[in-house]
Design a protein around this motif. Sequence first.
Motif, PDB file in Angstrom:
ATOM      1  N   VAL A  68       0.838  -1.206   0.000  1.00  0.00           N
ATOM      2  CA  VAL A  68       0.000   0.000   0.000  1.00  0.00           C
ATOM      3  C   VAL A  68       0.877   1.263   0.000  1.00  0.00           C
ATOM      4  CG1 VAL A  68      -1.693   1.332   1.331  1.00  0.00           C
ATOM      5  CG2 VAL A  68      -1.964  -1.137   1.121  1.00  0.00           C
ATOM      6  N   LEU A  69       1.943   1.259   0.795  1.00  0.00           N
ATOM      7  CA  LEU A  69       2.800   2.454   0.870  1.00  0.00           C
ATOM      8  C   LEU A  69       3.519   2.702  -0.451  1.00  0.00           C
ATOM      9  CD1 LEU A  69       4.251   2.234   4.509  1.00  0.00           C
ATOM     10  CD2 LEU A  69       2.277   3.549   3.680  1.00  0.00           C
ATOM     11  N   SER A  81      -7.052  15.203  -5.643  1.00  0.00           N
ATOM     12  CA  SER A  81      -8.227  14.323  -5.830  1.00  0.00           C
ATOM     13  C   SER A  81      -7.841  13.067  -6.612  1.00  0.00           C
ATOM     14  CB  SER A  81      -9.356  15.070  -6.516  1.00  0.00           C
ATOM     15  OG  SER A  81      -8.945  15.409  -7.817  1.00  0.00           O
ATOM     16  N   ASP A  82      -6.941  13.224  -7.586  1.00  0.00           N
ATOM     17  CA  ASP A  82      -6.481  12.045  -8.342  1.00  0.00           C
ATOM     18  C   ASP A  82      -5.673  11.114  -7.453  1.00  0.00           C
ATOM     19  OD1 ASP A  82      -7.635  13.031 -10.571  1.00  0.00           O
ATOM     20  OD2 ASP A  82      -5.785  13.868 -11.422  1.00  0.00           O
ATOM     21  N   PHE A  83      -4.892  11.719  -6.541  1.00  0.00           N
ATOM     22  CA  PHE A  83      -4.062  10.938  -5.606  1.00  0.00           C
ATOM     23  C   PHE A  83      -4.955   9.987  -4.805  1.00  0.00           C
ATOM     24  CE2 PHE A  83      -2.276  10.815  -1.182  1.00  0.00           C
ATOM     25  CZ  PHE A  83      -1.107  10.098  -1.445  1.00  0.00           C
ATOM     26  N   LYS A  84      -6.037  10.553  -4.264  1.00  0.00           N
ATOM     27  CA  LYS A  84      -6.927   9.727  -3.451  1.00  0.00           C
ATOM     28  C   LYS A  84      -7.603   8.652  -4.324  1.00  0.00           C
ATOM     29  CE  LYS A  84      -9.957  11.395  -0.150  1.00  0.00           C
ATOM     30  NZ  LYS A  84     -11.250  11.810   0.396  1.00  0.00           N
ATOM     31  N   LYS A  85      -8.121   9.071  -5.475  1.00  0.00           N
ATOM     32  CA  LYS A  85      -8.879   8.161  -6.349  1.00  0.00           C
ATOM     33  C   LYS A  85      -7.999   6.978  -6.790  1.00  0.00           C
ATOM     34  CE  LYS A  85     -11.726   8.416 -10.493  1.00  0.00           C
ATOM     35  NZ  LYS A  85     -10.936   8.055 -11.657  1.00  0.00           N
ATOM     36  N   LYS A  86      -6.803   7.308  -7.266  1.00  0.00           N
ATOM     37  CA  LYS A  86      -5.898   6.278  -7.793  1.00  0.00           C
ATOM     38  C   LYS A  86      -5.476   5.320  -6.680  1.00  0.00           C
ATOM     39  CE  LYS A  86      -3.504   5.415 -11.705  1.00  0.00           C
ATOM     40  NZ  LYS A  86      -3.620   4.097 -11.832  1.00  0.00           N
ATOM     41  N   ILE A  91      -5.644   0.076  -4.032  1.00  0.00           N
ATOM     42  CA  ILE A  91      -5.753  -0.652  -2.755  1.00  0.00           C
ATOM     43  C   ILE A  91      -6.947  -1.605  -2.810  1.00  0.00           C
ATOM     44  CG2 ILE A  91      -6.055  -0.450  -0.241  1.00  0.00           C
ATOM     45  CD1 ILE A  91      -4.723   2.363  -0.484  1.00  0.00           C
ATOM     46  N   ASP A  92      -8.055  -1.127  -3.386  1.00  0.00           N
ATOM     47  CA  ASP A  92      -9.244  -1.998  -3.502  1.00  0.00           C
ATOM     48  C   ASP A  92      -8.929  -3.227  -4.343  1.00  0.00           C
ATOM     49  OD1 ASP A  92     -10.835  -0.491  -1.904  1.00  0.00           O
ATOM     50  OD2 ASP A  92     -11.803   0.603  -3.534  1.00  0.00           O
ATOM     51  N   SER A  93      -8.192  -3.015  -5.412  1.00  0.00           N
ATOM     52  CA  SER A  93      -7.915  -4.187  -6.258  1.00  0.00           C
ATOM     53  C   SER A  93      -6.959  -5.154  -5.531  1.00  0.00           C
ATOM     54  CB  SER A  93      -7.490  -3.751  -7.650  1.00  0.00           C
ATOM     55  OG  SER A  93      -6.151  -3.978  -7.860  1.00  0.00           O
ATOM     56  N   PHE A  94      -6.032  -4.605  -4.740  1.00  0.00           N
ATOM     57  CA  PHE A  94      -5.146  -5.462  -3.934  1.00  0.00           C
ATOM     58  C   PHE A  94      -5.960  -6.282  -2.913  1.00  0.00           C
ATOM     59  CE2 PHE A  94      -2.691  -5.821   0.078  1.00  0.00           C
ATOM     60  CZ  PHE A  94      -1.677  -6.663  -0.353  1.00  0.00           C
ATOM     61  N   ILE A  95      -6.895  -5.597  -2.238  1.00  0.00           N
ATOM     62  CA  ILE A  95      -7.698  -6.288  -1.222  1.00  0.00           C
ATOM     63  C   ILE A  95      -8.539  -7.392  -1.879  1.00  0.00           C
ATOM     64  CG2 ILE A  95      -9.605  -6.004   0.447  1.00  0.00           C
ATOM     65  CD1 ILE A  95      -8.388  -3.206   1.099  1.00  0.00           C
ATOM     66  N   SER A  96      -9.163  -7.073  -3.027  1.00  0.00           N
ATOM     67  CA  SER A  96      -9.966  -8.141  -3.663  1.00  0.00           C
ATOM     68  C   SER A  96      -9.090  -9.289  -4.128  1.00  0.00           C
ATOM     69  CB  SER A  96     -10.790  -7.705  -4.864  1.00  0.00           C
ATOM     70  OG  SER A  96     -10.889  -6.400  -5.004  1.00  0.00           O
ATOM     71  N   GLU A  97      -7.911  -8.970  -4.655  1.00  0.00           N
ATOM     72  CA  GLU A  97      -6.984 -10.043  -5.073  1.00  0.00           C
ATOM     73  C   GLU A  97      -6.706 -10.991  -3.904  1.00  0.00           C
ATOM     74  OE1 GLU A  97      -2.833  -9.253  -6.509  1.00  0.00           O
ATOM     75  OE2 GLU A  97      -3.942  -7.865  -7.800  1.00  0.00           O
ATOM     76  N   GLN A  98      -6.433 -10.384  -2.726  1.00  0.00           N
ATOM     77  CA  GLN A  98      -6.119 -11.210  -1.552  1.00  0.00           C
ATOM     78  C   GLN A  98      -7.317 -12.059  -1.151  1.00  0.00           C
ATOM     79  OE1 GLN A  98      -3.068 -11.616  -0.786  1.00  0.00           O
ATOM     80  NE2 GLN A  98      -2.532  -9.930  -2.147  1.00  0.00           N
ATOM     81  N   LYS A  99      -8.509 -11.429  -1.146  1.00  0.00           N
ATOM     82  CA  LYS A  99      -9.710 -12.182  -0.754  1.00  0.00           C
ATOM     83  C   LYS A  99     -10.007 -13.292  -1.764  1.00  0.00           C
ATOM     84  CE  LYS A  99     -11.951  -8.644   2.073  1.00  0.00           C
ATOM     85  NZ  LYS A  99     -12.963  -7.581   2.116  1.00  0.00           N
TER      86      LYS A  99
END
Length: 302
Positions: A68-69, A81-86, A91-99
């Motif tokens: 994540v870092l 705003s792009d920083f947060k969105k990207k 991070i969401d795609s990483f979390i779903s990959e793990q799940k």
Amino acid sequence: MKDVVSKTARDIKSMKVRGALDIAVAAAEALRNSVALGKTPKDLAKDGAKLKYARPTAVSLPNAVNYVLEVVEENKNLAKSDFKKKNLEQIDSFISEQKNSIARIAEIGSRLIEKNDTILTHCQSDTVEGIFIKAWKDGVKFDVVCTETRPRHQGYLTAKILKKNKVPVTLIIDSAVNHMLKKLEVDKVFVGADAVLANGDVINKIGTSQVAVCANSMEIELIVATQSIKFSPESVYGKVIEIEDRGSKEITSELKGVRILNPAFDVTPAHHISKIITEHGIIPPAAAYQMLRHFKYKIENE
Ligand code: RUB
């Protein structure tokens, strides 16, 4: 405002959240929350540091935090705003990959279970349970034997979850393993992992290495099921993974003046392991180094 990062770190330390994959996902979710709150890269790094070593042995935890870092570092020059969105997208795609890795490993691992197998497992691993539940749902009839797993009895959780999913399960005490492998004619042993080292050694719940010695003496194969996030990049550079000692109270408070040691994990050497099932496929333990070379997890001291 609720400090999600500190609460997550506390929950991991106290084992309210436990199991190597779950703690990695919980840490990533806590950092996702910090990103959503609009924290700066500097503050995100501080949050990461709070989470990273909440439990010292499972390398999935620093691997997830570092991932994540690194995403944050990559995106730090974007507009706010792009920083947060990207960051959130990645991070969401990483979390779903793990799940999703649990289902992927279950798909692959369930093919190793044969009709009438008796399989022993130790501790509680979502990954191993996923394999058992998938094989059972696919119609393979087999039995599972699970150990109590002293001192915290995670084996009770395994027994409950398997029972709920209608997988036949028998509970034994840890010291009955050698006897029962023979008596119940166990065909295979499946265990999870907290860390996989570059040389193929696997760190898992205390007692796993003893189960492995017994299984090996009877030529019963020991199979490890683990996500690639549990492979240790630092082990390539000789970093020794700390084995967590959880203190005497988990064992007993009665024996005043007696030295009590409570290591939570142990190392099973690669030569006692026949296969490692990952979300990328089955590998021999000797291929752990090649797996690490394909990693996107940051190698800290390279
Ligand atoms: C849990 C344990 C599990 C691995 C793998 O130890 O050793 O076998 O973490 O679990 P603890 P999973 O109870 O001390 O966390 O496959 O769910 O990641």
